[in-house]
Design a protein around this motif. Sequence first.
Motif, PDB file in Angstrom:
ATOM      1  N   LYS A  81       0.857  -1.182   0.000  1.00 36.19           N
ATOM      2  CA  LYS A  81       0.000   0.000   0.000  1.00 36.19           C
ATOM      3  C   LYS A  81       0.895   1.235   0.000  1.00 36.19           C
ATOM      4  O   LYS A  81       1.905   1.253   0.726  1.00 36.19           O
ATOM      5  N   ASN A  82       0.531   2.263  -0.770  1.00 35.20           N
ATOM      6  CA  ASN A  82       1.361   3.471  -0.783  1.00 35.20           C
ATOM      7  C   ASN A  82       1.313   4.169   0.581  1.00 35.20           C
ATOM      8  O   ASN A  82       0.268   4.182   1.229  1.00 35.20           O
ATOM      9  N   VAL A  83       2.441   4.771   0.976  1.00 35.71           N
ATOM     10  CA  VAL A  83       2.486   5.429   2.291  1.00 35.71           C
ATOM     11  C   VAL A  83       1.372   6.466   2.430  1.00 35.71           C
ATOM     12  O   VAL A  83       0.846   6.679   3.526  1.00 35.71           O
ATOM     13  N   SER A  84       0.995   7.104   1.304  1.00 38.39           N
ATOM     14  CA  SER A  84      -0.033   8.161   1.371  1.00 38.39           C
ATOM     15  C   SER A  84      -1.418   7.586   1.675  1.00 38.39           C
ATOM     16  O   SER A  84      -2.317   8.302   2.083  1.00 38.39           O
ATOM     17  N   GLU A  85      -1.583   6.288   1.458  1.00 42.10           N
ATOM     18  CA  GLU A  85      -2.896   5.673   1.699  1.00 42.10           C
ATOM     19  C   GLU A  85      -2.969   4.926   3.031  1.00 42.10           C
ATOM     20  O   GLU A  85      -4.016   4.424   3.412  1.00 42.10           O
ATOM     21  N   GLU A  86      -1.831   4.812   3.703  1.00 44.31           N
ATOM     22  CA  GLU A  86      -1.805   4.037   4.957  1.00 44.31           C
ATOM     23  C   GLU A  86      -2.032   4.964   6.155  1.00 44.31           C
ATOM     24  O   GLU A  86      -1.295   5.936   6.336  1.00 44.31           O
ATOM     25  N   GLU A  87      -3.059   4.669   6.936  1.00 44.80           N
ATOM     26  CA  GLU A  87      -3.363   5.548   8.069  1.00 44.80           C
ATOM     27  C   GLU A  87      -2.511   5.240   9.293  1.00 44.80           C
ATOM     28  O   GLU A  87      -2.174   6.121  10.062  1.00 44.80           O
ATOM     29  N   LEU A 116      10.197  -0.526   5.599  1.00 42.96           N
ATOM     30  CA  LEU A 116       9.520   0.167   4.501  1.00 42.96           C
ATOM     31  C   LEU A 116      10.261  -0.164   3.203  1.00 42.96           C
ATOM     32  O   LEU A 116      11.484   0.017   3.127  1.00 42.96           O
ATOM     33  N   PHE A 117       9.529  -0.684   2.214  1.00 43.29           N
ATOM     34  CA  PHE A 117      10.116  -0.984   0.905  1.00 43.29           C
ATOM     35  C   PHE A 117       9.689   0.101  -0.075  1.00 43.29           C
ATOM     36  O   PHE A 117       8.505   0.419  -0.149  1.00 43.29           O
ATOM     37  N   VAL A 118      10.641   0.643  -0.831  1.00 42.50           N
ATOM     38  CA  VAL A 118      10.302   1.675  -1.818  1.00 42.50           C
ATOM     39  C   VAL A 118      11.076   1.463  -3.110  1.00 42.50           C
ATOM     40  O   VAL A 118      12.084   0.746  -3.141  1.00 42.50           O
ATOM     41  N   ARG A 119      10.571   2.137  -4.194  1.00 43.14           N
ATOM     42  CA  ARG A 119      11.387   2.300  -5.415  1.00 43.14           C
ATOM     43  C   ARG A 119      11.722   3.788  -5.484  1.00 43.14           C
ATOM     44  O   ARG A 119      12.060   4.361  -4.450  1.00 43.14           O
ATOM     45  N   SER A 120      11.639   4.408  -6.672  1.00 42.81           N
ATOM     46  CA  SER A 120      12.046   5.821  -6.711  1.00 42.81           C
ATOM     47  C   SER A 120      10.906   6.776  -6.397  1.00 42.81           C
ATOM     48  O   SER A 120      11.134   7.945  -6.092  1.00 42.81           O
ATOM     49  N   ALA A 121       9.652   6.311  -6.470  1.00 44.64           N
ATOM     50  CA  ALA A 121       8.527   7.246  -6.346  1.00 44.64           C
ATOM     51  C   ALA A 121       8.303   7.731  -4.915  1.00 44.64           C
ATOM     52  O   ALA A 121       8.117   8.926  -4.684  1.00 44.64           O
ATOM     53  N   THR A 122       8.362   6.840  -3.935  1.00 41.31           N
ATOM     54  CA  THR A 122       8.094   7.252  -2.548  1.00 41.31           C
ATOM     55  C   THR A 122       9.280   8.058  -2.013  1.00 41.31           C
ATOM     56  O   THR A 122      10.423   7.613  -2.097  1.00 41.31           O
ATOM     57  N   LYS A 123       8.978   9.219  -1.492  1.00 43.20           N
ATOM     58  CA  LYS A 123      10.040  10.057  -0.913  1.00 43.20           C
ATOM     59  C   LYS A 123      10.122   9.757   0.591  1.00 43.20           C
ATOM     60  O   LYS A 123       9.159  10.008   1.336  1.00 43.20           O
ATOM     61  N   VAL A 124      11.249   9.219   0.998  1.00 44.57           N
ATOM     62  CA  VAL A 124      11.402   8.868   2.415  1.00 44.57           C
ATOM     63  C   VAL A 124      12.030  10.065   3.129  1.00 44.57           C
ATOM     64  O   VAL A 124      13.248  10.197   3.238  1.00 44.57           O
ATOM     65  N   ASP A 179      16.083  10.345   2.638  1.00 45.33           N
ATOM     66  CA  ASP A 179      16.930  11.226   3.439  1.00 45.33           C
ATOM     67  C   ASP A 179      17.826  10.325   4.308  1.00 45.33           C
ATOM     68  O   ASP A 179      17.504  10.020   5.456  1.00 45.33           O
ATOM     69  N   VAL A 180      18.948   9.911   3.702  1.00 39.80           N
ATOM     70  CA  VAL A 180      19.810   8.921   4.371  1.00 39.80           C
ATOM     71  C   VAL A 180      20.424   9.516   5.653  1.00 39.80           C
ATOM     72  O   VAL A 180      20.570   8.817   6.655  1.00 39.80           O
ATOM     73  N   ASP A 181      20.725  10.815   5.640  1.00 43.20           N
ATOM     74  CA  ASP A 181      21.315  11.438   6.844  1.00 43.20           C
ATOM     75  C   ASP A 181      20.352  11.344   8.027  1.00 43.20           C
ATOM     76  O   ASP A 181      20.753  11.003   9.143  1.00 43.20           O
ATOM     77  N   GLN A 182      19.085  11.648   7.758  1.00 44.41           N
ATOM     78  CA  GLN A 182      18.103  11.588   8.837  1.00 44.41           C
ATOM     79  C   GLN A 182      17.887  10.138   9.288  1.00 44.41           C
ATOM     80  O   GLN A 182      17.749   9.861  10.476  1.00 44.41           O
ATOM     81  N   ALA A 183      17.850   9.228   8.320  1.00 48.22           N
ATOM     82  CA  ALA A 183      17.686   7.813   8.669  1.00 48.22           C
ATOM     83  C   ALA A 183      18.840   7.405   9.590  1.00 48.22           C
ATOM     84  O   ALA A 183      18.634   6.748  10.620  1.00 48.22           O
TER      85      ALA A 183
END
Length: 523
Positions: free
Chosen positions: A29-35, A43-51, A76-80
């Motif tokens: 499910k896209n992060v924008s749709e998960e409450e 969290l698994f992503v490709r290029s679309a989801t901005k972490v 945002d690898v620094d923040q991660a």
Amino acid sequence: MFRVLVSDPISRDGLEPLLEANNIEIVQKNVSEEENLAQYDALFVRSATKVTEELMNQMPKLKIVARAGVGVDNIDVDQATRKGIIVINAPDGNTISTAEHTFAMIASLVRHIPQANMSVKNREWKRSSFVGSELHGKMLGIVGLGRIGTELARRAKAFGMRVAVFDPFLTKERSEKIGVEKHDFEELLTQADIITVHTPLTKETKGLLNKETISKTKKGVYLVNCARGGIIDEDALCTYLENGHVRGVALDVFEVEPPEHTRLLEFEQVIATPHLGASTKEAQLNVAYQVSKEVLLFIQGKQVTTSINLPAMSDEAYQKVAPYDSLAQKIGSFLSQYMNQPVQSITIEYEGTAAEIETAYVTKSMIASFLKQRMDININTVNAGVLARERGIQFIEKVSDQNSGYSNSMKVTIHGEQTTSEIKGTSIPHFGERIVSVNGFSIDFHPSGHLLYIQHTDVPGVIGNVGRILGNHSVNIATMQVGRKEKGGEAIMMLSFDRPLDQPILSALTELDEIVFVKAIEL
Ligand SMILES: NC(=O)C1=CN([C@@H]2O[C@H](COP(=O)(O)OP(=O)(O)OC[C@H]3O[C@@H](n4cnc5c(N)ncnc54)[C@H](O)[C@@H]3O)[C@@H](O)[C@H]2O)C=CC1
Ligand SMILES: O=C(O)C(=O)COP(=O)(O)O
């Protein structure tokens, strides 16, 4: 239950290692749709989801971000790293697909295939409008000879092209082995007929091809970007397409995706695909499988091998590191509990075979274990260094050239605001870790369980008095070691028990005249 949120379209078959394991729940499910983002561990992503930092703040249980692909510029690898979240990617699963796509784009570009295709579909037959150029004998300039650049070079050579390469990290030996010409950037710009970029998007590569650098290219040059939008500046491209200096452009990636507002798409000479480099069944299966296996290793408490923010280490390499890692954690925790004061610097010195391993990892592990006793946040090898520095704690790693008689040893010295303390330990194969010195006192104990450190004067009867008090409180001593520097001077005692000691027992011990200091330590 370990919960995984798969935000972008990722091959279900590639998730097999996780689907087959127990106690793992996978939600696609896209992060924008998960409450309820707060429930996920991965969290698994490709290029679309901005972490972003904001997203990570909404996921307090997040431990690992898996990029099913190469580029991590959407994370945002620094923040991660600050938050102790491991970031992994799948470095080579889509290499072939992206190289093939780039080559298809180059061939399409010089033979006007997309434009001719559109024309024929419009019921036209304009053969003279689409006269192209051969690739054979032309010079392909590759900026960035990594995995994709290398595969592309092989394909270009098979087509009879000359291949010129600019990559600041490329050695002469490697360029000779692959059979490409190593150039500096300026030479590549002025000589290549077609220039293609294959670097990551970084501060250094953003706008690498810009108004100034494109002006140095041959008139009629073709430019290709199947790496990341922004490596070739889009405004500069428009300028040189307009004045005819650049003959054609092939783009798989854009500064903003989807590229709704760019003028570039209005040019007949621009051909484009919607970030399709890695979009093959094979690549998607590969990358999903690679990151799933890595996440499974992480869940099993094993070493991940493709982390962006941890020292890279194979499982085999970790097996060598593991005993020292365990020893370092014990020493870090011991010293943190023992030294109840602010700390200025931590020095860790490796000797013998301990100096031959991935010491950076072990140092971070020791610091993490030290800080864990003092901070109520998620601390691990990922963020230990950053957190220590943020708190003004300097850490120094040294390799000792002394031979203290142990085949390996690790000495940690902590400079606190009031005092300095030091512990030395060694790892004995098939026997485990031993602490061999505390603050210069020679001793020998296994750093584990419920321990009691006692500093006292070396006088007759002290051991008996300690035994009596413990006995009076029904405490059974499991092991006991003593160490002293000189007869009648200061000495230490290290005891271990089957259960933790209560405060009244510690107070009773402290009241003995010959006892200087008592500290219970849990390892
Ligand atoms: N269009 C798509 O779907 C895909 C795009 N990519 C993009 O392609 C990029 C390259 O991928 P790989 O070849 O797997 O990465 P890689 O890490 O193997 O290669 C990158 C190369 O760029 C070089 N480099 C770094 N800075 C440079 C600079 N300033 N100038 C010249 N060279 C420089 C490095 O030395 C390295 O050799 C990825 O970072 C990603 O952004 C990757 C896969 C799919
Ligand atoms: O792997 C990469 O870096 C890519 O650009 C592929 O992106 P994607 O996973 O197709 O969104």
